[in-house]
Design a protein around this motif. Sequence first.
Motif, PDB file in Angstrom:
ATOM      1  N   GLY A   7       0.788  -1.218   0.000  1.00 25.14           N
ATOM      2  CA  GLY A   7       0.000   0.000   0.000  1.00 25.14           C
ATOM      3  C   GLY A   7       0.826   1.275   0.000  1.00 25.14           C
ATOM      4  N   GLU A   8       2.141   1.142  -0.118  1.00 27.76           N
ATOM      5  CA  GLU A   8       3.003   2.324  -0.156  1.00 27.76           C
ATOM      6  C   GLU A   8       3.553   2.556  -1.558  1.00 27.76           C
ATOM      7  N   VAL A   9       3.785   3.826  -1.879  1.00 28.93           N
ATOM      8  CA  VAL A   9       4.314   4.229  -3.180  1.00 28.93           C
ATOM      9  C   VAL A   9       5.416   5.259  -2.934  1.00 28.93           C
ATOM     10  N   ARG A  49       1.185   6.595   1.384  1.00 26.78           N
ATOM     11  CA  ARG A  49       0.313   5.437   1.534  1.00 26.78           C
ATOM     12  C   ARG A  49      -0.903   5.617   0.632  1.00 26.78           C
ATOM     13  N   VAL A  50      -1.214   4.592  -0.112  1.00 24.08           N
ATOM     14  CA  VAL A  50      -2.385   4.592  -1.000  1.00 24.08           C
ATOM     15  C   VAL A  50      -3.635   4.447  -0.135  1.00 24.08           C
ATOM     16  N   VAL A  56      -3.383   7.937  -4.269  1.00 25.15           N
ATOM     17  CA  VAL A  56      -2.479   8.578  -3.313  1.00 25.15           C
ATOM     18  C   VAL A  56      -3.126   9.882  -2.846  1.00 25.15           C
ATOM     19  N   PRO A  57      -2.693  10.422  -1.703  1.00 25.23           N
ATOM     20  CA  PRO A  57      -3.269  11.696  -1.233  1.00 25.23           C
ATOM     21  C   PRO A  57      -3.051  12.802  -2.255  1.00 25.23           C
ATOM     22  N   ALA A  78       7.448   5.332 -11.839  1.00 25.71           N
ATOM     23  CA  ALA A  78       6.197   5.042 -11.137  1.00 25.71           C
ATOM     24  C   ALA A  78       6.111   5.713  -9.771  1.00 25.71           C
ATOM     25  N   ARG A  79       6.950   6.728  -9.535  1.00 28.47           N
ATOM     26  CA  ARG A  79       6.853   7.480  -8.283  1.00 28.47           C
ATOM     27  C   ARG A  79       5.710   8.480  -8.388  1.00 28.47           C
ATOM     28  N   ALA A  80       5.083   8.758  -7.270  1.00 22.83           N
ATOM     29  CA  ALA A  80       4.073   9.805  -7.207  1.00 22.83           C
ATOM     30  C   ALA A  80       4.805  11.144  -7.196  1.00 22.83           C
TER      31      ALA A  80
END
Length: 115
Positions: A7-9, A49-50, A56-57, A78-80
């Motif tokens: 669930g993390e990005v 955190r997704v 994502v926020p 693929a990073r936010a």
Amino acid sequence: MATLLRGEVRAILQPAGTAQYEGAYCPPNVPFREVRRGPFDGKADIVVRVGIDGEVPKLMTFGNGQVVYEYDGRDRQARAVYRYAPKLSSSHRDVMNGVAEVYAEHALNKAKGGQ
């Protein structure tokens, strides 16, 4: 590089894009490019955190909410990507006034013949 939990990005902070800085405060005699710069630009050791909706926020805040970065999609790794949002950052006006002082001091020194 640390392992991501479920669930993390990974995320990266970048300077403001047009959508974030258009209409933002810029004091006289300060180049508008200075408005784009955020205090944490380039920071890449961030994880978000997704949410339960899979997204994502939309905003990321620092300094007790005084500095805001806005989600702007994903990069090739693929990073936010979060971009500095001067219009949403309550500290932006004070920071820009400080930048204006530095520019004014530099102009004064240059006029006096110094560098």
